[in-house]
Design a protein around this motif. Structure first.
Motif, PDB file in Angstrom:
ATOM      1  N   ASN A   1       0.266  -8.678  -3.972  1.00  0.00           N
ATOM      2  CA  ASN A   1      -0.118  -7.522  -3.165  1.00  0.00           C
ATOM      3  C   ASN A   1       1.028  -6.552  -2.931  1.00  0.00           C
ATOM      4  OD1 ASN A   1      -2.794  -8.419  -2.819  1.00  0.00           O
ATOM      5  ND2 ASN A   1      -2.182  -9.754  -1.126  1.00  0.00           N
TER       6      ASN A   1
ATOM      7  N   ALA B   1     -11.462  -1.160  -7.356  1.00  0.00           N
ATOM      8  CA  ALA B   1     -11.026  -2.197  -6.425  1.00  0.00           C
ATOM      9  C   ALA B   1      -9.940  -3.005  -7.118  1.00  0.00           C
ATOM     10  CB  ALA B   1     -12.195  -3.100  -6.046  1.00  0.00           C
ATOM     11  N   THR B   2      -8.889  -3.361  -6.385  1.00  0.00           N
ATOM     12  CA  THR B   2      -7.775  -4.089  -6.993  1.00  0.00           C
ATOM     13  C   THR B   2      -7.976  -5.612  -6.956  1.00  0.00           C
ATOM     14  OG1 THR B   2      -6.586  -3.977  -4.880  1.00  0.00           O
ATOM     15  CG2 THR B   2      -6.130  -2.253  -6.497  1.00  0.00           C
ATOM     16  N   SER B   3      -9.102  -6.038  -6.418  1.00  0.00           N
ATOM     17  CA  SER B   3      -9.442  -7.475  -6.432  1.00  0.00           C
ATOM     18  C   SER B   3     -10.945  -7.594  -6.216  1.00  0.00           C
ATOM     19  CB  SER B   3      -8.678  -8.235  -5.341  1.00  0.00           C
ATOM     20  OG  SER B   3      -9.038  -7.773  -4.050  1.00  0.00           O
TER      21      SER B   3
ATOM     22  N   TRP C   1     -13.195  -6.112 -10.114  1.00  0.00           N
ATOM     23  CA  TRP C   1     -11.909  -6.233 -10.805  1.00  0.00           C
ATOM     24  C   TRP C   1     -11.948  -7.375 -11.817  1.00  0.00           C
ATOM     25  CZ3 TRP C   1      -7.466  -3.745 -11.697  1.00  0.00           C
ATOM     26  CH2 TRP C   1      -6.424  -4.483 -12.248  1.00  0.00           C
TER      27      TRP C   1
ATOM     28  N   ASN D   1      -5.652  -0.638   0.956  1.00  0.00           N
ATOM     29  CA  ASN D   1      -6.785  -1.434   1.425  1.00  0.00           C
ATOM     30  C   ASN D   1      -7.641  -2.003   0.294  1.00  0.00           C
ATOM     31  OD1 ASN D   1      -6.039  -0.843   4.102  1.00  0.00           O
ATOM     32  ND2 ASN D   1      -7.303   1.009   4.133  1.00  0.00           N
ATOM     33  N   GLY D   2      -6.972  -2.525  -0.721  1.00  0.00           N
ATOM     34  CA  GLY D   2      -7.695  -3.177  -1.810  1.00  0.00           C
ATOM     35  C   GLY D   2      -8.341  -2.240  -2.802  1.00  0.00           C
ATOM     36  N   LYS D   3      -7.984  -0.950  -2.765  1.00  0.00           N
ATOM     37  CA  LYS D   3      -8.529   0.018  -3.712  1.00  0.00           C
ATOM     38  C   LYS D   3      -7.393   0.857  -4.290  1.00  0.00           C
ATOM     39  CE  LYS D   3     -13.064   0.421  -1.481  1.00  0.00           C
ATOM     40  NZ  LYS D   3     -14.049   1.350  -0.864  1.00  0.00           N
TER      41      LYS D   3
ATOM     42  N   ASP E   1       0.853  -1.179   0.000  1.00  0.00           N
ATOM     43  CA  ASP E   1       0.000   0.000   0.000  1.00  0.00           C
ATOM     44  C   ASP E   1       0.893   1.234   0.000  1.00  0.00           C
ATOM     45  OD1 ASP E   1      -2.117  -1.719   0.128  1.00  0.00           O
ATOM     46  OD2 ASP E   1      -2.869  -1.036   2.070  1.00  0.00           O
TER      47      ASP E   1
END
Length: 235
Positions: free
Chosen positions: A212, A187-189, A193, A171-173, A83
């Motif tokens: 990640n 969103a990265t997952s 995505w 945090n996944g974004k 991150d």
């Protein structure tokens, strides 16, 4: 007695100061870290060539990293990031194409950085054909390359002018900004995505965006490009 006590305290303070200066504390999480000192390519290496000299085609020109000609290989950070918030400025030559790629996994079985990392596009929108390819302008400057329609169009400055880019992954974004305007948010997952990938050129790529953490890459797409004022902070 007081004189000797003060002297001892002074010597102890001096010793502690020398120790701290000899062993500087690493920047704490959340502090900005300079990725390019404006003078050398220290902290960077060519993808898959860690420990080897960087191609002379990657130069330092007037305080900027400059790809003078293609076939130099992508430039990647020595360090990996999860991150983070990244800020930099880029300038592209007329008709040029490049990119900023993150979470790059360095492994010989992956021949290119884009096989594992998503890309924030760097492009001359006016002249490079990629701007009109893909779907809904998703290959224009600042966009999440080939995956998402830009939130704002027309944010890029013309070829030869500096653009300020900002990339936040947390945090996944992720969010992309270009010259102060948001260009991408995703969103990265997860299902959203996966749906974007299913409609892109990356469909079926087993390792695309599966890591990640990874390196930050500056892409060699064969065209002249410049990067400067590069800094990052871990989130």
């Amino acid at each position: 007695m007081n004189y000797f006590r003060l002297s001892a305290v002074g010597l102890l303070a001096l010793a502690l100061t020398l120790h701290v200066n000899a062993n500087p504390v690493k920047p704490k999480k959340g502090r900005w870290e300079t990725l390019f000192n404006g003078k050398s390519l220290a902290g960077w290496h060519t993808y898959l060539k860690a420990g080897e000299p960087v191609s002379e085609k990657w130069t330092v020109d007037d305080g900027a990293i400059h790809l003078a000609q293609g076939r130099a290989g992508d430039l990647v950070t020595d360090k990996e990031y999860g991150d983070f918030e990244l800020e930099l400025e880029w300038k592209i030559a007329e008709g040029g194409n490049s990119g900023i790629i993150y979470h790059v996994h360095e492994d010989p079985k992956f021949k290119a950085t884009y096989q594992t990392g998503p890309e924030m596009q760097v492009l001359d929108n006016e002249r490079h054909p990629d701007a009109k390819q893909g779907r809904d302008n998703n290959r224009t400057a600042g966009a999440l390359y080939d995956l998402q329609k830009p939130i704002n169009l027309g944010t890029a400055k013309p070829a030869g002018e500096w653009n300020k880019a900002r990339l936040i992954v947390q945090n996944g974004k992720a969010e992309h900004y270009l010259n102060g305007k948001k260009v991408a948010e995703y969103a990265t997952s997860g299902p959203e995505w996966d749906a974007m990938v299913a409609e892109s050129k990356f469909k079926g790529w087993e390792a695309f965006n599966k890591f990640n953490t990874g390196h930050i890459a500056l892409q060699d797409h064969g065209d002249k490009v410049w990067f400067r004022n590069i800094r990052i902070r871990e989130l």
